[in-house]
Each structure stands twice: as C-alpha cells, then as structure tokens.
Design a protein around this motif. Structure first.
Motif, PDB file in Angstrom:
ATOM      1  N   SER A 107       4.392  -8.610  -8.769  1.00  0.00           N
ATOM      2  CA  SER A 107       3.417  -8.036  -7.514  1.00  0.00           C
ATOM      3  C   SER A 107       3.179  -6.543  -8.017  1.00  0.00           C
ATOM      4  O   SER A 107       3.836  -5.809  -8.699  1.00  0.00           O
ATOM      5  N   LYS A 108       2.213  -6.021  -7.182  1.00  0.00           N
ATOM      6  CA  LYS A 108       1.887  -4.681  -7.412  1.00  0.00           C
ATOM      7  C   LYS A 108       3.150  -3.896  -6.761  1.00  0.00           C
ATOM      8  O   LYS A 108       3.522  -2.684  -7.414  1.00  0.00           O
ATOM      9  N   ARG A 125      -0.842  -8.931 -12.998  1.00  0.00           N
ATOM     10  CA  ARG A 125      -1.165 -10.058 -13.395  1.00  0.00           C
ATOM     11  C   ARG A 125      -0.552 -10.509 -14.813  1.00  0.00           C
ATOM     12  O   ARG A 125      -0.138 -11.474 -15.011  1.00  0.00           O
ATOM     13  N   ASP A 179      -3.334  -3.674 -10.989  1.00  0.00           N
ATOM     14  CA  ASP A 179      -3.722  -5.181 -10.592  1.00  0.00           C
ATOM     15  C   ASP A 179      -3.681  -6.010 -11.921  1.00  0.00           C
ATOM     16  O   ASP A 179      -3.067  -6.786 -11.921  1.00  0.00           O
TER      17      ASP A 179
END
Length: 196
Positions: A46-47, A41, A37
């Motif tokens: 996105s993951k 960020r 995560d």
C-alpha cells in the motif's frame, strides 16, 4: 506477548525487505518517472506502507539511494580487506566498486545526477572512495610495497576521475559505463604504483 514480539521484529524486517526491493527497482529503472502509486503497485504494497518508509517520494528516493550506497560500501570494504598486498587491495577496492555499480542502469545515474539530494549522496561516497584509495597508497608507501609516489596526488587524481565518472564525462568521451570506467581506473592505479 508472542504475537507482539513477532510483529515488532517483522515490521523492521519488512521495511528492510521493501527498501531492498526498491533499490533493485530503482537501480534497474531509475526513479524520476515513478509515482508513489506506481511504486506501491510494483512492490505489491500500500501507499501507506511506503509512507511508513518515508514521508514523501523525495525522502523515499533519498532513503533508497542511501541504502544502496551503504550496502555497496560494506561489500567494497569487505572485498578490500582480503588482500595483504597494498596494490592488490587498491585493485580489489576499485574492482568491487565496479561490481557494485554494475546493476545500476543509465536511467538510475541520470536520475541521481538530476536530483540534488541523491547526487550529494553519490558525491559524498565518491569522495570517501577516493580517500580510501589514497589511504591504501599511503599504507603501501609506508610498508614499501609500492613504488614511491605522492599519495595525495594519487588520491586527488583518483577523486578527479571518479568525479568525471559520476558526472558522465567518462561515458561521454569513452563510451564506458561507470562500472567499466572503475575497472579501467583500477588497472591504471595498480600499474602506476607497481614497484620498478
């Protein structure tokens, strides 16, 4: 058709760009403390994009460490190919190793040492680097451009020092970081192979 072609070339390019961004981040800050995560960020992705690079954080770390050493190896080999003199080639090679390691933080080296798959990548690269120095010495002996030394011994000594650098032993004893230790090793090997 054109849109598909653009997407297919953009996908691998974006993955390579993300890996390069990850390399820079991991060299600066290490990797153990990051979650996927947090990485997503920090990279503004996105993951699922990260999962497109690797199926887990551990696999992502391995991919990033491999990429770092692949790029570093290519840069080191390019630098070592320039000098004609074998001692200069040894120096160029080890100094290039030093330069490639310079951006790596203590956190990166600590995390590599603590994570077996990453540690194995570093160790494998260290063994390859020592073998290259041994080859440069053997080539110099054959060409008569360095003083008579035992190439295998020089290779083994270089491997031993490189291993001690990797394990943090040189830093513990001398206070030198890995990059500075490689500069000292370059000076030592070049001086030790100088014609009398």
């Amino acid at each position: 058709m054109t849109t598909l072609d653009t997407r297919s070339t953009r996908g691998p390019a974006r993955r390579a760009e993300l890996l390069d961004e990850l390399v820079a981040l991991v060299l600066a800050e290490g990797f153990a403390a990051f979650t996927l995560d947090e990485l997503a960020r920090r990279l503004r992705c996105s993951k699922s994009t990260l999962y497109g690079l690797a199926a887990s954080k551990e696999q992502l770390v391995v991919a990033v460490v491999k990429r770092f050493f692949q790029r570093a190896t290519a840069a080191v080999e390019q630098r070592a190919a320039v000098p004609d003199d074998h001692r200069e080639r040894i120096s160029a090679y080890l100094l290039a190793v030093s330069e490639q390691l310079q951006p790596a933080s203590p956190a990166f080296f600590a995390d590599v040492a603590a994570f077996a798959p990453a540690r194995e990548i570093y160790e494998r690269n260290t063994r390859s680097a020592a073998a290259r120095v041994q080859q440069f010495v053997a080539d110099g002996l054959a060409a008569g451009t360095i003083r008579p030394v035992h190439a295998s011994f020089v290779g083994a000594a270089v491997a031993s020092v490189m291993g001690a650098i990797h394990r943090g032993e040189i830093t513990a004893v001398t206070g030198l970081d890995d990059a500075a230790a490689y500069r000292e090793l370059a000076d030592l090997v070049v001086a030790g192979t100088a014609p009398r």
